[in-house]
Design an enzyme around this catalytic site. Structure first.
Site, PDB file in Angstrom:
ATOM      1  CG  HIS A 185      48.934  42.829  37.179  1.00 30.53           C
ATOM      2  ND1 HIS A 185      48.199  43.690  37.993  1.00 30.53           N
ATOM      3  CD2 HIS A 185      49.115  41.651  37.980  1.00 30.53           C
ATOM      4  CE1 HIS A 185      47.908  43.084  39.054  1.00 30.53           C
ATOM      5  NE2 HIS A 185      48.544  41.799  38.958  1.00 30.53           N
ATOM      6  CD  GLU A 186      49.939  38.177  36.335  1.00 27.53           C
ATOM      7  OE1 GLU A 186      50.792  37.766  37.266  1.00 27.53           O
ATOM      8  OE2 GLU A 186      48.821  38.125  36.680  1.00 27.53           O
ATOM      9  CG  HIS A 189      53.239  40.272  40.245  1.00 29.98           C
ATOM     10  ND1 HIS A 189      53.053  40.943  41.174  1.00 29.98           N
ATOM     11  CD2 HIS A 189      51.856  40.214  39.627  1.00 29.98           C
ATOM     12  CE1 HIS A 189      51.528  41.030  41.700  1.00 29.98           C
ATOM     13  NE2 HIS A 189      50.896  40.611  40.566  1.00 29.98           N
ATOM     14  CE1 TYR A 200      50.346  39.221  45.512  1.00 26.38           C
ATOM     15  CE2 TYR A 200      49.207  37.911  46.978  1.00 26.38           C
ATOM     16  CZ  TYR A 200      49.182  38.646  46.026  1.00 26.38           C
ATOM     17  OH  TYR A 200      48.100  38.872  45.043  1.00 26.38           O
ATOM     18  CD  GLU A 209      48.166  41.550  43.099  1.00 26.82           C
ATOM     19  OE1 GLU A 209      47.492  42.054  42.068  1.00 26.82           O
ATOM     20  OE2 GLU A 209      48.392  40.312  42.813  1.00 26.82           O
ATOM     21  CG  ASP A 267      43.101  38.374  47.841  1.00 27.13           C
ATOM     22  OD1 ASP A 267      43.630  39.323  47.004  1.00 27.13           O
ATOM     23  OD2 ASP A 267      43.159  37.373  47.782  1.00 27.13           O
ATOM     24  CG  HIS A 269      44.140  40.201  43.888  1.00 28.13           C
ATOM     25  ND1 HIS A 269      44.407  39.040  44.491  1.00 28.13           N
ATOM     26  CD2 HIS A 269      44.580  40.135  42.582  1.00 28.13           C
ATOM     27  CE1 HIS A 269      45.380  38.383  43.694  1.00 28.13           C
ATOM     28  NE2 HIS A 269      45.464  38.994  42.501  1.00 28.13           N
TER      29      HIS A 269
END
Length: 367
Positions: A185-186, A189, A200, A209, A267, A269
């Site tokens: 996931h990271e 990005h 973002y 996300e 948000d 997420h």
């Protein structure tokens, strides 16, 4: 995870605060030629070490013998390295070892978190290289740096564009966010930043996300690890229950399953919900099913019954859209347009894949 100019991201929920721009010059490892076989001679060479991880069992690790010690340094994957940040904000100290056997499977051993991080970075590299012929985050042949035991110990993970590195802090409950899906996931990005550059904020933040969750899930399936099987859940190995579920995002109590006007105020997420739901429906279809022992039950906004086109086609369509159609301000309506264009380019406008993309977006109320 937030996407800013420094591209800081949290362990799926909390914004990191450490400034890492000063590390950029330290994260440009070079390539080294692999040796044909493992040995203990004095000449430096690439190796395959053994790691005992916290979340993924016993795994092979790309390592390097520097003539004196073994390093968590993977010359065959862009020179990726893993460091012990020792609670600080600097890059830290490269992990070394005397026998090329790393960690114990217990978080009490400092190498264990490094094993998970190094394995996650390697698997993510392999996924992008094998699936899309992409060599690294920026497609420039350079690997990432991974920093474990970083920051304040709040249980966190984040990506930084400035240093091309992913950082993991320790967790008070002894379960750091170093699982394979979090690593994927990271690092994803970084891929988003290097391609579409999705801002973002607003709907583009949710798509940012969602892109990381989509690739995180695809990376888990790609790995085919028997200890951490592929699934459409995010962070379940760390927390015991999924932080997010792609088949029904609303399980977290905050993410909507379907698009609505005003979703961009959430948000990222949570505003990611309709996009990850779209991806699941495109790949697997609607309704109840069991995949790798995990039960899913995915609804649709319009009551339609969908058949999936498979993960491979679905992730190829998303990646093609990300790298050829999406821009920094892409919203949900534009995401529909760009994924349809991607399906047309890859499979043709008369293909079942093209029809399935349109149907899956309609099923999450993006028309």
């Amino acid at each position: 995870m937030p996407h800013t100019s420094a591209h800081r991201t949290r362990a799926l929920a909390i914004t990191a605060t450490a400034a890492l721009a000063a590390l950029a010059a330290q994260t440009a490892p070079g390539l080294a030629a692999p040796a044909p076989a493992r040995q203990t001679a004095a000449a430096p060479h690439a190796l395959a070490g053994t790691g005992h991880s916290q979340y993924s069992g016993t795994v092979a690790l790309g390592t390097y013998f520097n003539g004196r010690l073994y390093e968590l340094h993977d010359p065959n994957r862009g020179g990726q390295k893993t460091y012990d940040a020792r609670g600080g904000t600097s890059l830290g100290t490269l992990f070394t070892d005397t026998d090329d056997v790393w960690g114990t499977g217990s978080v009490t051993n400092r190498q264990t978190s490094a094993v998970d991080a190094h394995y996650g970075a390697a698997t993510t590299w392999d996924f992008f290289k094998t699936t899309f012929n992409r060599r690294g985050v920026r497609n420039d042949g350079r690997g990432v740096a991974s920093r474990v035991h970083a920051g304040s110990g709040s249980g966190n993970a984040w990506w930084s564009d400035s240093c091309g590195c992913i950082s993991y802090s320790d967790s008070p409950d002894g379960r750091p966010y170093t699982s394979l899906d979090v690593a994927g996931h990271e690092i994803a990005h970084g891929v988003t930043s290097a391609t579409a550059g999705l801002l973002y904020s607003g709907e583009s933040g949710g798509l940012n996300e969602a892109t990381s969750d989509i690739f995180a899930s695809a990376i888990e399936f790609f790995a085919a690890n028997p200890t951490d099987v592929g699934d459409y859940l995010i962070g379940e190995r760390v927390t015991g229950s999924a932080l997010r579920s792609l088949d029904r995002p609303s399980r977290d109590g905050r993410s909507p399953d379907y698009w609505y006007s005003g979703i961009g105020s959430l948000d990222p997420h949570y505003s990611s919900g309709p996009a990850v739901h779209f991806f699941y429906l495109l790949a697997e279809g609607s309704g109840a099913k069991v995949i790798n022992g995990v039960t899913y039950d995915s609804p649709t906004h319009d009551g339609s019954k969908l058949l999936g086109i498979g993960r491979d086609a679905a992730v190829r369509i998303w990646y093609h859209a990300l790298t050829t159609g999406m821009t920094s301000s892409t919203n949900y309506a534009k995401a529909r347009t760009t994924t349809l264009a991607a399906a047309a380019a890859l499979y043709g406008t008369s293909s079942p894949q093209y029809a399935a993309v349109g149907a899956a977006w309609t099923a999450v109320n993006v028309r």
